[in-house]
Every structure is written in structure tokens, then in C-alpha cells.
Motif scaffolding. Sequence first.
Motif, PDB file in Angstrom:
ATOM      1  N   LYS A  12      34.949  40.470  41.746  1.00 39.10           N
ATOM      2  CA  LYS A  12      34.161  40.292  42.995  1.00 39.10           C
ATOM      3  C   LYS A  12      32.617  40.140  42.421  1.00 39.10           C
ATOM      4  O   LYS A  12      32.305  40.709  41.947  1.00 39.10           O
ATOM      5  CB  LYS A  12      34.256  41.722  43.806  1.00 39.10           C
ATOM      6  CG  LYS A  12      33.473  41.340  45.202  1.00 39.10           C
ATOM      7  CD  LYS A  12      33.488  42.667  46.273  1.00 39.10           C
ATOM      8  CE  LYS A  12      32.633  42.714  47.206  1.00 39.10           C
ATOM      9  NZ  LYS A  12      32.785  43.842  48.145  1.00 39.10           N
ATOM     10  N   ILE A  57      31.495  36.502  46.158  1.00 35.11           N
ATOM     11  CA  ILE A  57      32.804  35.701  45.939  1.00 35.11           C
ATOM     12  C   ILE A  57      33.966  36.294  45.251  1.00 35.11           C
ATOM     13  O   ILE A  57      33.392  36.992  44.075  1.00 35.11           O
ATOM     14  CB  ILE A  57      32.326  34.229  45.081  1.00 35.11           C
ATOM     15  CG1 ILE A  57      31.208  33.417  46.026  1.00 35.11           C
ATOM     16  CG2 ILE A  57      33.407  33.391  44.812  1.00 35.11           C
ATOM     17  CD1 ILE A  57      30.393  32.592  45.370  1.00 35.11           C
ATOM     18  N   THR A  58      35.207  36.211  45.472  1.00 31.12           N
ATOM     19  CA  THR A  58      36.039  36.839  44.767  1.00 31.12           C
ATOM     20  C   THR A  58      36.919  35.898  44.060  1.00 31.12           C
ATOM     21  O   THR A  58      37.303  34.731  44.662  1.00 31.12           O
ATOM     22  CB  THR A  58      36.907  37.628  45.719  1.00 31.12           C
ATOM     23  OG1 THR A  58      36.460  38.560  46.547  1.00 31.12           O
ATOM     24  CG2 THR A  58      38.117  38.268  44.743  1.00 31.12           C
ATOM     25  N   GLU A 115      40.436  35.265  41.441  1.00 29.27           N
ATOM     26  CA  GLU A 115      41.780  35.841  41.244  1.00 29.27           C
ATOM     27  C   GLU A 115      42.540  35.002  40.365  1.00 29.27           C
ATOM     28  O   GLU A 115      42.468  33.894  40.539  1.00 29.27           O
ATOM     29  CB  GLU A 115      42.642  36.122  42.498  1.00 29.27           C
ATOM     30  CG  GLU A 115      42.177  37.005  43.539  1.00 29.27           C
ATOM     31  CD  GLU A 115      42.982  37.277  44.756  1.00 29.27           C
ATOM     32  OE1 GLU A 115      44.351  36.702  44.739  1.00 29.27           O
ATOM     33  OE2 GLU A 115      42.654  38.057  45.553  1.00 29.27           O
ATOM     34  N   SER A 122      41.313  40.535  39.275  1.00 35.39           N
ATOM     35  CA  SER A 122      40.391  40.034  40.214  1.00 35.39           C
ATOM     36  C   SER A 122      38.929  40.327  39.759  1.00 35.39           C
ATOM     37  O   SER A 122      38.778  41.550  39.285  1.00 35.39           O
ATOM     38  CB  SER A 122      40.512  40.379  41.859  1.00 35.39           C
ATOM     39  OG  SER A 122      40.234  41.654  42.121  1.00 35.39           O
ATOM     40  N   LYS A 176      42.750  31.732  42.683  1.00 33.70           N
ATOM     41  CA  LYS A 176      42.253  31.829  44.109  1.00 33.70           C
ATOM     42  C   LYS A 176      40.508  32.216  43.940  1.00 33.70           C
ATOM     43  O   LYS A 176      40.126  33.017  43.070  1.00 33.70           O
ATOM     44  CB  LYS A 176      42.885  32.859  44.861  1.00 33.70           C
ATOM     45  CG  LYS A 176      42.642  32.948  46.258  1.00 33.70           C
ATOM     46  CD  LYS A 176      43.366  34.002  46.941  1.00 33.70           C
ATOM     47  CE  LYS A 176      43.031  34.215  48.343  1.00 33.70           C
ATOM     48  NZ  LYS A 176      44.008  35.301  48.925  1.00 33.70           N
ATOM     49  N   SER A 181      37.553  32.951  46.988  1.00 38.32           N
ATOM     50  CA  SER A 181      37.239  33.186  48.184  1.00 38.32           C
ATOM     51  C   SER A 181      36.271  32.073  48.713  1.00 38.32           C
ATOM     52  O   SER A 181      35.536  31.469  47.811  1.00 38.32           O
ATOM     53  CB  SER A 181      36.781  34.387  48.388  1.00 38.32           C
ATOM     54  OG  SER A 181      35.570  34.730  47.904  1.00 38.32           O
TER      55      SER A 181
END
Length: 174
Positions: free
Chosen positions: A150, A67-68, A70, A148, A33, A35
Motif C-alpha cells: 500500500k 495506491i495498492t 499486488e 501487496s 493488480k 488500484s
Amino acid sequence: MAQFSVNATRFDPYKNFKFRVRWDGRFVAGVSKVSALKRTTEVVEHREGGDPSTSRKSPGRSKFEPITLERGVTHDAAFEAWASKVWNFGAGLGSEASLKDFRKDIIIELYNEAGQLALAYKVFRAWVSEYQALPDLDANANAVAIQSLKLENEGWERDEAVVEPSEPQLGDAG
């Protein structure tokens, strides 16, 4: 002005589930994932002294949202290694951070359904502001453990060298 190719046979937008992330010249394993890439420009309101009833608006400073990324927890230490550039427990007083190379440019690539590179964005001077090594653990749950990052960044732009691919045509089965 940027010139983008147009695939006249494609009517559907690209899907959001085929993508890869790259930094330090290699793809990062298991990213599931990313963001949204989001830029916001402040609005500066002003008015002329002789026109008290009307406000005018012009663009001010722009900022780029974090922006994250994962991914499932594995033995690949890429997330932790980058996060440790900003703060490393046990490094000794005064040397918890390595400001020499804590920033990275990253590339986010989006692929079409045929697995062809369709779009790419370059993210500039990213660094880890938040790192989650493990999620909440729950013996009664049935889920993948996710870690995750960030990433703060100083902007991004579309990679204009990536042009829209000509999608393959499947042969007739008959």
C-alpha cells in the motif's frame, strides 16, 4: 493546457489488463493488480453575511488516495526491500527505519491491445505504509499466493511525453 493527440481511428477505450509498473529505473516483476489513481478535493462551503439562504462552494485541500500494488509471491524481493526501508525487524534500537531513501517516484504505464504504450502516470514521493508478505494460507484452496504494497503518495500526473500511438493495421489474409 495539456495537448493530447487524438487517434481518429480508435473508438474503443483502453482495456485495464495491459500495464506495467516501474521504479528505480526498472520494471517490477509480476505486478498483477494496481488500484485506482484517485484524487479528492475537499469542498469549502461559505456564505455571504447578507445572503443567509444561499451557500457557496469552493475547492479546498486536495488529497491523493493510497495506491495498492499486488503480485504473486516469488523470490523477487523488490516489494520486501522497499517495505523494509520504513521498518526493518532486527535493525537495532533506533535504526528500524531508513528515512534516507524510503520514498520513490513510480511510473504506471498502460498499453493498448497491440502492446504499444498508450498512457503513463508519474506518482510522486510514494512510500510503503502497508506490506503483506503472504496471504492467508489454506491447504484446501486452489489460488495464487498474493503479496501487496500500500503506497502513500503526494500526487500524480499524466506523463504528457507519452502520446497516443498509431495502432498497427493487420494485412489482408486474402
